[in-house]
Scaffold this motif. Structure first.
Motif, PDB file in Angstrom:
ATOM      1  N   ASN A 157      -2.140   2.001 -10.915  1.00  0.00           N
ATOM      2  CA  ASN A 157      -1.071   0.999 -10.886  1.00  0.00           C
ATOM      3  C   ASN A 157       0.187   1.499 -10.174  1.00  0.00           C
ATOM      4  OD1 ASN A 157      -2.566  -0.943 -12.354  1.00  0.00           O
ATOM      5  ND2 ASN A 157      -2.051   0.074 -14.283  1.00  0.00           N
ATOM      6  N   SER A 158       0.036   2.512  -9.357  1.00  0.00           N
ATOM      7  CA  SER A 158       1.179   3.029  -8.614  1.00  0.00           C
ATOM      8  C   SER A 158       1.707   1.967  -7.657  1.00  0.00           C
ATOM      9  CB  SER A 158       0.778   4.276  -7.815  1.00  0.00           C
ATOM     10  OG  SER A 158      -0.156   3.936  -6.804  1.00  0.00           O
ATOM     11  N   PRO A 159       2.982   2.021  -7.276  1.00  0.00           N
ATOM     12  CA  PRO A 159       3.523   1.048  -6.320  1.00  0.00           C
ATOM     13  C   PRO A 159       2.663   0.996  -5.062  1.00  0.00           C
ATOM     14  CG  PRO A 159       5.282   2.371  -7.257  1.00  0.00           C
ATOM     15  CD  PRO A 159       4.010   2.979  -7.730  1.00  0.00           C
ATOM     16  N   LYS A 160       2.500  -0.195  -4.522  1.00  0.00           N
ATOM     17  CA  LYS A 160       1.617  -0.377  -3.372  1.00  0.00           C
ATOM     18  C   LYS A 160       2.190   0.194  -2.081  1.00  0.00           C
ATOM     19  CE  LYS A 160      -1.425  -2.439  -5.879  1.00  0.00           C
ATOM     20  NZ  LYS A 160      -2.666  -1.680  -6.258  1.00  0.00           N
ATOM     21  N   THR A 161       3.516   0.256  -1.987  1.00  0.00           N
ATOM     22  CA  THR A 161       4.157   0.758  -0.769  1.00  0.00           C
ATOM     23  C   THR A 161       5.222   1.779  -1.134  1.00  0.00           C
ATOM     24  OG1 THR A 161       5.907  -0.918  -0.736  1.00  0.00           O
ATOM     25  CG2 THR A 161       3.807  -1.479   0.358  1.00  0.00           C
ATOM     26  N   LEU A 162       5.592   2.580  -0.149  1.00  0.00           N
ATOM     27  CA  LEU A 162       6.665   3.545  -0.366  1.00  0.00           C
ATOM     28  C   LEU A 162       7.986   2.835  -0.624  1.00  0.00           C
ATOM     29  CD1 LEU A 162       7.738   6.381  -0.479  1.00  0.00           C
ATOM     30  CD2 LEU A 162       7.614   6.504   2.021  1.00  0.00           C
ATOM     31  N   LEU A 163       8.206   1.700   0.011  1.00  0.00           N
ATOM     32  CA  LEU A 163       9.420   0.933  -0.232  1.00  0.00           C
ATOM     33  C   LEU A 163       9.502   0.489  -1.689  1.00  0.00           C
ATOM     34  CD1 LEU A 163      11.979  -0.541   0.601  1.00  0.00           C
ATOM     35  CD2 LEU A 163      10.565  -2.412   1.484  1.00  0.00           C
TER      36      LEU A 163
END
Length: 293
Positions: A34-40
């Motif tokens: 469930n980590s953020p999908k993008t670095l932003l």
């Protein structure tokens, strides 16, 4: 930490890089499925927690950088890239000497923007757009990545809003810049903002932010300076830019270029097809882009 965005097997991801080993830990191995999908998205969610997050440990699931296509850390910025012109006195002087500027003393930062279509990867080829310009120049710059929302930010709190730093080449069509008076057009041709190769979090850089900055064209050293020589330092730039204007996580601020740009030579040393431009900044790394037409 060193945080990069990449493409692999037709998919985009991001992760933690160990530059010395040439390895990258994909975000899902570090923070779970469930980590953020993008670095932003990661910047928006984890700005205040970055120093408390555990560093991932190398294992056989890490990816080799040589097998990945490294893109700009934020490939599709939400807003234009904020830039500062004439922020090193030696660059101000060189442009005045060749008649490209009448400004010799700078009392306020010269802010402008580059459109989002300019952003390209740290090792991508860059098109010269010969149909519309014949005077393309390079500009080595340190870029600041904003991590926390804020308006009217005091200088003494400005670094609290910084997530990290990256490298940027503010490619410029000098003839368009001059013709249109405002710099936006000459700064905003497609691909005119190579960036990367990753974002280095501010704890890795330390304070004060005094970094060697250099550029080469075909192996010839052109620019050789240090960010300590900025006229307006990072805290002041953030303070002034944020006055009456909210800065958002993921905003990119390019802090200006030192002397040694192509237009500063007599005769000018502007870019031509086949040239390779390398920009290197201490503690971050380098970007290198081939120019083509």
């Amino acid at each position: 930490m060193y945080l990069a965005t990449f493409e692999f097997d037709g998919k985009q991801g991001w992760g933690v890089v160990e530059p010395k080993t040439g390895l990258l830990c994909p975000s899902e191995l570090w923070l779970g499925e469930n980590s953020p999908k993008t670095l932003l998205e990661f910047i928006r969610l984890y700005h205040d927690e970055i120093t408390s997050l555990p560093r991932p440990k190398v294992n056989e699931k890490w990816l080799k950088l040589e097998n990945l296509h490294i893109t700009a850390p934020i490939p599709k910025p939400v807003r234009n890239v904020f830039c500062v012109g004439k922020n090193y006195q030696d660059h101000v002087s060189e442009m005045a000497k060749v008649g490209h500027s009448t400004h010799t003393e700078i009392s306020h930062p010269h802010f402008f923007t580059k459109a989002t279509n300019t952003v390209t990867g740290p090792y991508s080829k860059v098109y010269l757009h010969p149909q519309v310009t014949s005077e393309v120049d390079y500009e080595a710059e340190l870029a600041v990545i904003i991590g926390k929302r804020g308006i009217n930010i005091p200088e003494e709190k400005a670094l609290e809003h910084v997530f990290g730093y990256t490298i940027l080449n503010d490619l410029t069509a000098r003839d368009l810049q001059k013709n249109h008076v405002q710099w936006f057009k000459g700064k905003s041709l497609d691909g005119f903002c190579p960036m990367g190769p990753w974002i280095v979090t501010k704890d890795e850089i330390g304070y004060p932010v005094e970094l060697e900055i250099q550029s080469w064209v075909n192996g010839e050293l052109r620019q050789n300076s240090n960010t300590r020589y900025m006229i307006f330092h990072i805290e002041r730039l953030i303070n002034i830019l944020s006055q009456g204007m909210t800065l958002e996580p993921g905003d990119i601020l390019a802090t200006g270029t030192p002397s040694g740009v192509g237009m500063g030579f007599k005769p000018p040393k502007l870019l031509k097809p086949g040239d390779v431009v390398r920009v290197e900044i201490e503690k971050i790394g380098y970007i290198e882009n081939e120019i083509y037409a």
